[in-house]
Design a protein around this motif. Sequence first.
Motif, PDB file in Angstrom:
ATOM      1  N   ASP A 134       0.835  -1.210   0.000  1.00  0.00           N
ATOM      2  CA  ASP A 134       0.000   0.000   0.000  1.00  0.00           C
ATOM      3  C   ASP A 134       0.865   1.255   0.000  1.00  0.00           C
ATOM      4  OD1 ASP A 134      -2.931  -0.853   0.289  1.00  0.00           O
ATOM      5  OD2 ASP A 134      -1.930  -2.067   1.814  1.00  0.00           O
ATOM      6  N   VAL A 139       1.801   4.644  -3.216  1.00  0.00           N
ATOM      7  CA  VAL A 139       1.943   6.112  -3.128  1.00  0.00           C
ATOM      8  C   VAL A 139       3.397   6.535  -3.334  1.00  0.00           C
ATOM      9  CG1 VAL A 139      -0.080   6.456  -1.678  1.00  0.00           C
ATOM     10  CG2 VAL A 139       2.141   6.090  -0.581  1.00  0.00           C
ATOM     11  N   GLN A 188       1.034  15.085  -5.300  1.00  0.00           N
ATOM     12  CA  GLN A 188      -0.266  15.650  -4.959  1.00  0.00           C
ATOM     13  C   GLN A 188      -0.393  16.953  -5.752  1.00  0.00           C
ATOM     14  OE1 GLN A 188      -1.163  14.973  -0.578  1.00  0.00           O
ATOM     15  NE2 GLN A 188       1.057  14.834  -0.542  1.00  0.00           N
ATOM     16  N   ASP A 222      -1.956   8.958   5.069  1.00  0.00           N
ATOM     17  CA  ASP A 222      -2.208   9.301   3.656  1.00  0.00           C
ATOM     18  C   ASP A 222      -2.038   8.094   2.731  1.00  0.00           C
ATOM     19  OD1 ASP A 222      -2.900  11.925   4.034  1.00  0.00           O
ATOM     20  OD2 ASP A 222      -0.953  12.765   3.495  1.00  0.00           O
ATOM     21  N   ALA A 260      -3.882   5.960   1.407  1.00  0.00           N
ATOM     22  CA  ALA A 260      -4.863   5.645   0.355  1.00  0.00           C
ATOM     23  C   ALA A 260      -5.061   6.791  -0.630  1.00  0.00           C
ATOM     24  CB  ALA A 260      -6.197   5.258   0.998  1.00  0.00           C
ATOM     25  N   LYS A 261      -4.122   7.731  -0.672  1.00  0.00           N
ATOM     26  CA  LYS A 261      -4.253   8.829  -1.643  1.00  0.00           C
ATOM     27  C   LYS A 261      -4.095   8.282  -3.064  1.00  0.00           C
ATOM     28  CE  LYS A 261      -3.680  13.136   0.678  1.00  0.00           C
ATOM     29  NZ  LYS A 261      -3.027  14.432   0.746  1.00  0.00           N
ATOM     30  N   ARG A 273      -6.549   6.899  -4.886  1.00  0.00           N
ATOM     31  CA  ARG A 273      -7.358   5.714  -5.195  1.00  0.00           C
ATOM     32  C   ARG A 273      -8.752   6.077  -5.706  1.00  0.00           C
ATOM     33  NH1 ARG A 273      -5.899   0.904  -0.888  1.00  0.00           N
ATOM     34  NH2 ARG A 273      -3.654   1.290  -0.807  1.00  0.00           N
ATOM     35  N   ASP A 316     -12.457   8.962  -0.954  1.00  0.00           N
ATOM     36  CA  ASP A 316     -12.019   9.699   0.233  1.00  0.00           C
ATOM     37  C   ASP A 316     -10.845   8.944   0.854  1.00  0.00           C
ATOM     38  OD1 ASP A 316     -11.644  10.723   2.811  1.00  0.00           O
ATOM     39  OD2 ASP A 316     -13.750  11.260   3.022  1.00  0.00           O
ATOM     40  N   HIS A 317      -9.658   9.544   0.810  1.00  0.00           N
ATOM     41  CA  HIS A 317      -8.470   8.816   1.262  1.00  0.00           C
ATOM     42  C   HIS A 317      -8.508   8.528   2.753  1.00  0.00           C
ATOM     43  CE1 HIS A 317      -6.947  12.792   2.531  1.00  0.00           C
ATOM     44  NE2 HIS A 317      -6.033  12.162   3.216  1.00  0.00           N
ATOM     45  N   SER A 318      -9.278   9.296   3.518  1.00  0.00           N
ATOM     46  CA  SER A 318      -9.390   9.033   4.955  1.00  0.00           C
ATOM     47  C   SER A 318     -10.193   7.759   5.204  1.00  0.00           C
ATOM     48  CB  SER A 318     -10.063  10.220   5.658  1.00  0.00           C
ATOM     49  OG  SER A 318      -9.306  11.399   5.486  1.00  0.00           O
ATOM     50  N   GLY A 376      -8.212   4.844   3.756  1.00  0.00           N
ATOM     51  CA  GLY A 376      -7.028   4.625   4.586  1.00  0.00           C
ATOM     52  C   GLY A 376      -7.359   3.903   5.875  1.00  0.00           C
TER      53      GLY A 376
END
Length: 919
Positions: free
Chosen positions: A471, A475, A480, A536, A538-539, A541, A544-546, A549
């Motif tokens: 995972d 990233v 970003q 961070d 799951a940024k 994807r 909502d990355h939160s 994540g």
Amino acid sequence: MTEPVITDQRAIFDRREIASRIEALVEEYGDASRQPVVELLKQALDRGRGEMERRLEAHPSAGHAVAGGYSFLVDQLVRVIHEYVTQHTYPNPNRSAGERLAVMAVGGYGRSEMAPYSDVDIAFLVGERRNAWCEQVVEAILYLMWDLGLKIGHSTRTLDEAIRLAKDDLTIRTALLEGRYVWGDRSLYDEGEQRYTSEVVRGSEQAFLTQKLEERNARHKRMGDSRYVVEPNVKDGKGGLRDLQTLYWIGKFIHRVSSASELVDAGLMTDAEYRSFRRAERFLLAVRCHMHILTGRTEDRLTFDLQRQVAERMNYADRPGKSAVERFMQFYFMQAKRVGSLTGVFLAHIEDDLAQRSARKGFFAGFKPKPRMVKGCRVFGGRIAAPSDDWFAKDPVRLIEIFQIAEAEGLEIHPETMRQANRDSKLIDQAVREDPRANAIFLDLLCGRNDPEMVLRWMNEAGVFGRFVPDFGRVNAQMQFDMYHHYTVDEHTIRAIGLLNKIEKGELKHDHPRASRLIHKVGSRRVAYVAALLHDIAKGRGGDHSVLGAEVAEELCPRFGLSESETELVAWLVLNHLLMSHTAQKRDLTDPKTIEDYVAQVQSIERLRHLAILTAVDIRAVGPGTWNSWKGQLLGELYDASSERLRLGHMRQGRKEKVAAKKAQVADVLEEKAALVEEFGTVLDDAYWIAEPVDIVALNLVHYADARAQEHQLSVHCEFYDARGATLVTVIAADHPGLFYRIAGGIHLAGGNIIDARIHTTRSGWALDNFLVQDPHGAPFREEQQLERLKKSIADALANRIDLTPRLAQRPLPHSRSKAFDVSPRVLFDNKASNRFTVIEVNARDRPALLNRLARVLFESRLVVHSAHITNYGERAVDTFYVTDLTGDKLAEGERRNRLEARLAEAAGDAMQARLEDA
């Protein structure tokens, strides 16, 4: 470095044809042939450039071929110009021994690495002494090249001068090192090359290495000292072309290689490393050529607006969850990372080689100190190394363990072992990932007490980190695409872990006193480090990355060996890692409902402590300047208020008690002027006393008393407010509609950005408004002339001495590059966030005087603004207003609110800005 193969050369520049046409022009015009020759060469240059542009368009990644093609084009120009000048302008058939001239290409031109608008760096080498004929020829060549619009860097030196200067000057030594014969006296060039090797290089290898590395480190520092800055310099940035060139310079100087491919023969690179060297170089050269063509000039900084355009030209396409520009930049950072890995291995070989040469000659020749062994690894000279080539293959868990040992023992990893780890990282499969021993070792490294940041960065560069935590690998090098984040996701995460380590060691007490205390009070320090790693994760994807994540955390934490309760806490922190910063920066912390809602989500002191720590490191790891005392103060206020509520189950004091306590504190601060509290205590309502900090109330009372005593209709006070890292602007005036938007306009015209605003009206009808203001770079106004400019601008705006709208539209944005981003205006209404007010949140692209325009819409919609909170995330602004209607009620759903939403969106949008600029 390695001569590029230039196909169909005559399509770029047909020297034979151009030479014959020049002969015809000389025959036709005689001594007046110069101008027609210039016109002919201009046409040939334009045709050649056009051909190279077509080739780049057809093959967008062909960096070597295109850069080499531009160099070939200039070579041919130089040759025909030299022949024209020496045969027709200053012919000299009987030259003396001193009248010898050789033309050398140096710099990027010498390496055959030219972008369309690169400077043409030429060195003219003359014989035994300077003479009139050589000077005339050099001058004539240069004037012809200048007439063609080329930017020339040039020098003219005798052979003796060149050798003498090369010994003393690193820049000249480097220029001659990569000098390439173009035209003229070949024997003179060959003599210079031989003398350079024997007189300059021999015996000075170690000094050259040291100076080049010092030069490189200084350059990196200027460029941000990270290869993961989101607007990288393709040429001079860390991991850029200059780093590759430095490797070649060092290899060529020490081993006398003539091309990059010979670095393999010298044992400095493997075949695979050489291929990746060329791949990175080819890509970076292509990017640079695209940038030059797009801008029509020498441009080496890959800015946000260029990133989109270059990605499009290089045929990158959108994919689910990741835009074309993000995919392009991820590949860019992968190449920069590869350059960094190559540099480490290469320099280690060079250092070992020089050390062996020195040892063979020195007093201790033949003496070899014995390395010590740590858990089966060799440790020698502060470096840890794998004992054999198959050491990782025998037990792949060692790929994790060697980094953990390095962190625990404070050691560097030998670059040869880094090379091995990179090669063997593919041995990390699902069995290794699920291995309890491997996970326990990784957790020890992550939570290391020495320097986990540095070692995790090495682990990442070796490709081990992303293989062990796939995972995280997703990233890796992920950009970003915004102006808020300075680094890629993996670099931001590793920096956050490093900051957490520094906070735990007490090294950041001054900036983060609260986090430095709390880290020693939390139940599990492992939770803090794992949450920093995963916040961070799951940024990119597509959701909502939160939320995504938190799901990743629920899977990974048990694998790492965390308990059920630790896993639940990490998942909650990842899900809510933005909650504290958003509440502190976008909500009114004096409104009891803000604290109630926040506490309802946090629910426990342990969560609150962890969230405060994670929020601090997350904001600071975004980049330089993103953490400041203002944010620290806001987060501190939120922490203290919510901590009190969680511990006691209620706020310690009710409204009445709070006001009385605040008045007593203000009286203590005012000392001999304490009577002002009694005199004006009832003029200012309870909301004022609760909202404003003690020190600001004390200042306000003194200003208010002075203004009333002197019967001023307007009083503006500005002063540097150290506690918040901002300038406090207090405006006291007779209250009237539109006061707020006019004050905001005046502040904007003076070059100020409002970061917080509190609007109060006394019971006697006077407005008392407090603004916290910073300059466009996040610094306070503190010079007297700056403060006077603020005062004058506000006074002029309130007195209608200036027409605000057109003046504000003309003010440039501090970040003009924000136009590279799509930020659609979004207006949110919330009647639940406050018991007394409607909260309106406007998200929009940052632009000149956005707050003024939004405040004007609110005024024209007959709404009263009670407080405003302004937050900037790079190109994006979030302005939050606490409002009521004229009767003091909230704004209910319905047609009026729909109209207001449309007007606010229009005021915040690009179309409105364009109309104002046209006006």
